[in-house]
Design a protein around this motif. Structure first.
Motif, PDB file in Angstrom:
ATOM      1  N   ASP A   4       0.834  -1.209   0.000  1.00 13.48           N
ATOM      2  CA  ASP A   4       0.000   0.000   0.000  1.00 13.48           C
ATOM      3  C   ASP A   4       0.867   1.256   0.000  1.00 13.48           C
ATOM      4  O   ASP A   4       0.601   2.201  -0.733  1.00 13.48           O
ATOM      5  CB  ASP A   4      -0.931   0.017   1.206  1.00 13.48           C
ATOM      6  N   SER A   5       1.912   1.247   0.810  1.00 10.95           N
ATOM      7  CA  SER A   5       2.814   2.397   0.872  1.00 10.95           C
ATOM      8  C   SER A   5       3.547   2.586  -0.455  1.00 10.95           C
ATOM      9  O   SER A   5       3.746   3.717  -0.910  1.00 10.95           O
ATOM     10  CB  SER A   5       3.840   2.212   1.987  1.00 10.95           C
TER      11      SER A   5
ATOM     12  N   ASP B 237       1.084   4.039  -2.991  1.00  8.56           N
ATOM     13  CA  ASP B 237       0.860   5.453  -2.672  1.00  8.56           C
ATOM     14  C   ASP B 237       2.039   6.308  -3.133  1.00  8.56           C
ATOM     15  O   ASP B 237       1.853   7.390  -3.686  1.00  8.56           O
ATOM     16  CB  ASP B 237       0.646   5.650  -1.169  1.00  8.56           C
ATOM     17  N   GLY B 238       3.250   5.829  -2.916  1.00  8.72           N
ATOM     18  CA  GLY B 238       4.436   6.574  -3.325  1.00  8.72           C
ATOM     19  C   GLY B 238       4.548   6.721  -4.825  1.00  8.72           C
ATOM     20  O   GLY B 238       4.874   7.798  -5.331  1.00  8.72           O
TER      21      GLY B 238
END
Length: 72
Positions: free
Chosen positions: A8-9, A12-13
């Motif tokens: 998820d991170s 998002d990045g």
């Protein structure tokens, strides 16, 4: 951090970087949710199909060779 949280991170990045520099589908306005170019779609985890289609259409209509030869 779990594997899902890491992914998820990462997503998002990547989306934030693409949005910031208006690369790919983030370089055109979304016809589905009306998000401007350089803004994320309202569907947080995805890019709307219409936006991807508009980006591909823009690529098909862009003529690269005359742009490059005009600079010479």
């Amino acid at each position: 951090m779990s594997g899902t949280g890491v992914m998820d991170s990462a997503v998002d990045g990547v989306y934030e970087t693409l949005r910031l520099y208006r690369h790919g589908a983030f370089g055109v306005r979304c016809p589905d949710c009306r998000a401007e170019a350089g803004a994320l779609c309202l569907a947080r985890r995805s890019v709307h199909r219409g936006r991807r289609r508009a980006y591909r259409h823009q690529l098909e209509t862009t003529v690269l060779v005359p742009l490059l030869s005009a600079a010479v």
